[in-house]
Design a protein around this motif. Structure first.
Motif, PDB file in Angstrom:
ATOM      1  N   VAL A   5      -6.995  27.601  59.006  1.00 40.49           N
ATOM      2  CA  VAL A   5      -7.466  28.979  58.825  1.00 40.49           C
ATOM      3  C   VAL A   5      -8.933  28.946  58.415  1.00 40.49           C
ATOM      4  O   VAL A   5      -9.304  28.170  57.526  1.00 40.49           O
ATOM      5  N   ILE A   6      -9.768  29.743  59.089  1.00 42.74           N
ATOM      6  CA  ILE A   6     -11.194  29.833  58.767  1.00 42.74           C
ATOM      7  C   ILE A   6     -11.441  31.201  58.125  1.00 42.74           C
ATOM      8  O   ILE A   6     -11.146  32.233  58.741  1.00 42.74           O
ATOM      9  N   THR A   7     -11.931  31.197  56.876  1.00 42.84           N
ATOM     10  CA  THR A   7     -12.057  32.451  56.121  1.00 42.84           C
ATOM     11  C   THR A   7     -13.166  32.345  55.083  1.00 42.84           C
ATOM     12  O   THR A   7     -13.569  31.236  54.727  1.00 42.84           O
ATOM     13  N   SER A  10     -10.747  32.098  50.738  1.00 40.47           N
ATOM     14  CA  SER A  10      -9.643  31.103  50.742  1.00 40.47           C
ATOM     15  C   SER A  10      -8.571  31.427  49.708  1.00 40.47           C
ATOM     16  O   SER A  10      -7.383  31.214  49.944  1.00 40.47           O
ATOM     17  N   GLU A  11      -8.995  31.998  48.564  1.00 41.26           N
ATOM     18  CA  GLU A  11      -8.050  32.227  47.451  1.00 41.26           C
ATOM     19  C   GLU A  11      -6.908  33.147  47.855  1.00 41.26           C
ATOM     20  O   GLU A  11      -5.797  33.050  47.330  1.00 41.26           O
ATOM     21  N   ILE A  12      -7.174  34.026  48.823  1.00 34.22           N
ATOM     22  CA  ILE A  12      -6.142  35.014  49.218  1.00 34.22           C
ATOM     23  C   ILE A  12      -4.870  34.307  49.696  1.00 34.22           C
ATOM     24  O   ILE A  12      -3.765  34.811  49.520  1.00 34.22           O
ATOM     25  N   PHE A  13      -4.995  33.117  50.248  1.00 33.81           N
ATOM     26  CA  PHE A  13      -3.857  32.447  50.898  1.00 33.81           C
ATOM     27  C   PHE A  13      -2.924  31.753  49.908  1.00 33.81           C
ATOM     28  O   PHE A  13      -1.716  31.686  50.140  1.00 33.81           O
ATOM     29  N   LYS A  14      -3.487  31.253  48.811  1.00 37.90           N
ATOM     30  CA  LYS A  14      -2.698  30.394  47.908  1.00 37.90           C
ATOM     31  C   LYS A  14      -1.384  31.043  47.454  1.00 37.90           C
ATOM     32  O   LYS A  14      -0.301  30.487  47.674  1.00 37.90           O
ATOM     33  N   PRO A  15      -1.437  32.248  46.848  1.00 34.47           N
ATOM     34  CA  PRO A  15      -0.187  32.806  46.302  1.00 34.47           C
ATOM     35  C   PRO A  15       0.924  32.948  47.341  1.00 34.47           C
ATOM     36  O   PRO A  15       2.081  32.659  47.068  1.00 34.47           O
ATOM     37  N   VAL A  16       0.560  33.320  48.560  1.00 36.58           N
ATOM     38  CA  VAL A  16       1.598  33.540  49.588  1.00 36.58           C
ATOM     39  C   VAL A  16       2.133  32.211  50.111  1.00 36.58           C
ATOM     40  O   VAL A  16       3.332  32.033  50.310  1.00 36.58           O
ATOM     41  N   LEU A  17       1.252  31.245  50.280  1.00 36.95           N
ATOM     42  CA  LEU A  17       1.672  29.962  50.859  1.00 36.95           C
ATOM     43  C   LEU A  17       2.422  29.097  49.853  1.00 36.95           C
ATOM     44  O   LEU A  17       3.115  28.150  50.226  1.00 36.95           O
ATOM     45  N   ASN A  18       2.299  29.455  48.570  1.00 40.91           N
ATOM     46  CA  ASN A  18       2.957  28.626  47.537  1.00 40.91           C
ATOM     47  C   ASN A  18       4.263  29.218  47.037  1.00 40.91           C
ATOM     48  O   ASN A  18       4.718  28.921  45.926  1.00 40.91           O
ATOM     49  N   GLU A  19       4.881  30.078  47.850  1.00 41.11           N
ATOM     50  CA  GLU A  19       6.140  30.698  47.447  1.00 41.11           C
ATOM     51  C   GLU A  19       7.209  30.550  48.531  1.00 41.11           C
ATOM     52  O   GLU A  19       6.876  30.385  49.722  1.00 41.11           O
ATOM     53  N   LYS A 102       5.521  27.657  70.068  1.00 43.31           N
ATOM     54  CA  LYS A 102       5.648  26.478  70.945  1.00 43.31           C
ATOM     55  C   LYS A 102       4.418  25.572  70.819  1.00 43.31           C
ATOM     56  O   LYS A 102       4.415  24.438  71.288  1.00 43.31           O
ATOM     57  N   ASN A 103       3.326  26.078  70.180  1.00 38.23           N
ATOM     58  CA  ASN A 103       2.117  25.264  70.019  1.00 38.23           C
ATOM     59  C   ASN A 103       2.281  24.290  68.855  1.00 38.23           C
ATOM     60  O   ASN A 103       3.034  24.563  67.932  1.00 38.23           O
ATOM     61  N   LYS A 104       1.560  23.199  68.903  1.00 40.32           N
ATOM     62  CA  LYS A 104       1.612  22.221  67.797  1.00 40.32           C
ATOM     63  C   LYS A 104       0.541  22.558  66.758  1.00 40.32           C
ATOM     64  O   LYS A 104       0.680  22.269  65.587  1.00 40.32           O
ATOM     65  N   HIS A 105      -0.575  23.202  67.224  1.00 41.36           N
ATOM     66  CA  HIS A 105      -1.718  23.374  66.342  1.00 41.36           C
ATOM     67  C   HIS A 105      -2.437  24.677  66.671  1.00 41.36           C
ATOM     68  O   HIS A 105      -2.833  24.895  67.813  1.00 41.36           O
ATOM     69  N   LEU A 106      -2.565  25.558  65.669  1.00 36.06           N
ATOM     70  CA  LEU A 106      -3.282  26.831  65.846  1.00 36.06           C
ATOM     71  C   LEU A 106      -4.444  26.890  64.853  1.00 36.06           C
ATOM     72  O   LEU A 106      -4.279  26.498  63.693  1.00 36.06           O
ATOM     73  N   ILE A 107      -5.616  27.359  65.321  1.00 38.23           N
ATOM     74  CA  ILE A 107      -6.760  27.594  64.442  1.00 38.23           C
ATOM     75  C   ILE A 107      -6.957  29.109  64.385  1.00 38.23           C
ATOM     76  O   ILE A 107      -7.136  29.750  65.429  1.00 38.23           O
ATOM     77  N   LEU A 108      -6.856  29.689  63.189  1.00 39.84           N
ATOM     78  CA  LEU A 108      -6.937  31.145  63.026  1.00 39.84           C
ATOM     79  C   LEU A 108      -8.286  31.524  62.411  1.00 39.84           C
ATOM     80  O   LEU A 108      -8.657  30.975  61.369  1.00 39.84           O
ATOM     81  N   ILE A 109      -9.017  32.431  63.077  1.00 42.77           N
ATOM     82  CA  ILE A 109     -10.313  32.891  62.567  1.00 42.77           C
ATOM     83  C   ILE A 109     -10.128  34.265  61.923  1.00 42.77           C
ATOM     84  O   ILE A 109      -9.603  35.179  62.568  1.00 42.77           O
ATOM     85  N   CYS A 110     -10.506  34.380  60.641  1.00 41.92           N
ATOM     86  CA  CYS A 110     -10.361  35.646  59.906  1.00 41.92           C
ATOM     87  C   CYS A 110     -11.725  36.328  59.778  1.00 41.92           C
ATOM     88  O   CYS A 110     -12.661  35.727  59.272  1.00 41.92           O
ATOM     89  N   GLY A 111     -11.804  37.574  60.250  1.00 39.88           N
ATOM     90  CA  GLY A 111     -13.075  38.297  60.214  1.00 39.88           C
ATOM     91  C   GLY A 111     -13.212  39.143  58.968  1.00 39.88           C
ATOM     92  O   GLY A 111     -12.284  39.261  58.173  1.00 39.88           O
ATOM     93  N   GLU A 140      -7.580  38.173  56.837  1.00 36.35           N
ATOM     94  CA  GLU A 140      -6.724  37.258  56.063  1.00 36.35           C
ATOM     95  C   GLU A 140      -5.258  37.683  56.092  1.00 36.35           C
ATOM     96  O   GLU A 140      -4.373  36.874  56.362  1.00 36.35           O
ATOM     97  N   LEU A 141      -4.992  38.959  55.832  1.00 36.26           N
ATOM     98  CA  LEU A 141      -3.588  39.417  55.870  1.00 36.26           C
ATOM     99  C   LEU A 141      -3.008  39.249  57.273  1.00 36.26           C
ATOM    100  O   LEU A 141      -1.895  38.739  57.435  1.00 36.26           O
ATOM    101  N   PRO A 142      -3.756  39.620  58.338  1.00 36.40           N
ATOM    102  CA  PRO A 142      -3.222  39.360  59.688  1.00 36.40           C
ATOM    103  C   PRO A 142      -2.916  37.881  59.920  1.00 36.40           C
ATOM    104  O   PRO A 142      -1.886  37.546  60.507  1.00 36.40           O
ATOM    105  N   ALA A 143      -3.771  36.983  59.417  1.00 33.84           N
ATOM    106  CA  ALA A 143      -3.517  35.540  59.604  1.00 33.84           C
ATOM    107  C   ALA A 143      -2.233  35.141  58.880  1.00 33.84           C
ATOM    108  O   ALA A 143      -1.405  34.396  59.412  1.00 33.84           O
ATOM    109  N   LEU A 144      -2.027  35.695  57.677  1.00 36.68           N
ATOM    110  CA  LEU A 144      -0.797  35.382  56.925  1.00 36.68           C
ATOM    111  C   LEU A 144       0.437  35.936  57.630  1.00 36.68           C
ATOM    112  O   LEU A 144       1.476  35.288  57.681  1.00 36.68           O
ATOM    113  N   VAL A 145       0.307  37.124  58.203  1.00 34.39           N
ATOM    114  CA  VAL A 145       1.433  37.707  58.954  1.00 34.39           C
ATOM    115  C   VAL A 145       1.788  36.810  60.137  1.00 34.39           C
ATOM    116  O   VAL A 145       2.957  36.510  60.387  1.00 34.39           O
ATOM    117  N   LEU A 146       0.767  36.325  60.827  1.00 32.68           N
ATOM    118  CA  LEU A 146       1.022  35.442  61.979  1.00 32.68           C
ATOM    119  C   LEU A 146       1.659  34.134  61.521  1.00 32.68           C
ATOM    120  O   LEU A 146       2.657  33.681  62.087  1.00 32.68           O
TER     121      LEU A 146
END
Ligand code: 4FV
Length: 226
Positions: A5-7, A10-19, A102-111, A140-146
Motif C-alpha cells: 500500500v502506498i500512502t 500509514s498510521e490509518i492502516f495499523k488498527p484495522v490490520l491488527n484485529e 486470483k492475483n498473488k501480489h497487488l500494489i494499492l495507490i491511495c490518493g 486509505e479507507l477504499p484500500a482497506l475495503v479492498l
C-alpha cells in the motif's frame, strides 16, 4: 497474497490490520500487507507529494514523481498488479473482488487532495477501482475495503464458522434471513421451517427468501447479468 500500500497516512492502516480475521490471516501467513510512506520516495527537498493544478482551480494534485518511483521500487521485477483507488475507477463488486483474489501480489495507490496527475493512471496503473459513487478525503479507507473484501476470499483465511457459499451477491442474490437462539425472543418467533429439521424444506425456504429479499431491497441485482 501480498498487498503493498502506498500512502501518506500509514498510521490509518495499523488498527484495522491488527484485529480479527485480517490479523489472523497475516499471522497464518495467508496475507502479507506492507504499508509504504509515499514521502520516502519524493525528490522534493520539502518532502512534498502534491502541487497546484495546471490551468488553475481549487485544491492540490498528487505529483507524478513520488508515485512513479514508489511503484517502480516496490514492484521491481514482480508481476504485481498496480491498483489506483479513485472515484472514477471500476466499481468494486463481489465479482471483481473474486477476480482480484486470483492475483498473488497487488500494489494499492491511495490518493488525497483533488486527485492524481493523470500521467500516473496512463503510465503506472493497471486498474483503477472505486468503492462507491461518493467522494472521500483519501484512498486509505477504499484500500482497506479492498484488502478486507479480497483477503477473506483467500482459502484458509475464513475459519469454518463462515462459508463463502450462500453469501450475499452470490448469483446476484442477497443472503437469506438468518436467525439464532432464542427461537422465541420476547414473543417474537422465528419461521417454523427452521425448527423442522427438514433440510430440503429449509433449503427451499432460504432460496425463496433470498429472491424475495433481493426483489425487495435490491431489484437492480435481479436484472444484472451473472
Ligand atoms: C474513492 C472512492 C475516493 C477522491 C479524492 C480521495 C478520494 C481524494 N477512492 N473509491 N470513492 N477517493 O473518494 O475509491 O483524493
Amino acid at each position: 497474497m501480498k498487498f503493498d500500500v502506498i500512502t501518506i497516512f500509514s498510521e490509518i492502516f495499523k488498527p484495522v490490520l491488527n484485529e480479527s480475521i485480517l490479523k489472523r490471516a497475516q499471522d497464518k501467513g495467508k496475507v502479507k500487507v506492507t504499508v509504504h510512506d509515499l514521502r520516502k520516495f519524493t525528490e522534493d527537498k520539502h518532502r512534498k507529494v502534491d502541487d497546484r493544478p495546471f490551468g488553475g482551480g481549487p485544491g492540490m494534485v498528487m505529483t507524478p514523481q513520488p508515485i512513479f518511483d514508489a511503484v517502480k521500487k516496490i514492484k521491481g521485477k514482480s508481476k504485481a498488479k498496480v491498483i489506483l483507488m479513485c472515484p472514477s475507477g471500476k466499481p468494486l463488486t463481489q465479482k471483481l473482488a473474486k477476480q482480484l483474489a486470483k492475483n498473488k501480489h497487488l500494489i494499492l495507490i491511495c490518493g488525497h487532495y483533488e486527485g492524481y496527475d493523470e500521467r500516473i493512471r496512463e503510465r503506472v496503473v493497471d486498474e483503477a477501482i472505486s468503492i462507491g459513487d461518493y467522494v472521500l478525503t483519501g484512498g486509505e479507507l477504499p484500500a482497506l475495503v479492498l484488502i478486507d473484501s479480497v483477503s477473506r476470499l483467500i482459502p484458509g483465511v475464513l475459519g469454518r464458522e463462515s462459508s463463502l457459499e450462500d453469501e450475499s451477491f452470490e448469483r446476484n442474490l442477497l443472503e437469506y434471513p438468518q436467525y439464532t437462539r432464542p427461537a422465541n425472543f420476547r414473543g417474537i418467533k422465528i419461521p417454523n421451517v427452521l425448527l423442522s429439521g427438514h433440510h430440503l424444506a429449509i433449503k427451499k425456504w432460504r432460496e425463496d427468501q433470498a429472491y424475495i429479499r433481493t426483489k425487495k431491497y435490491r431489484p437492480d441485482l435481479l436484472n444484472k447479468k451473472q
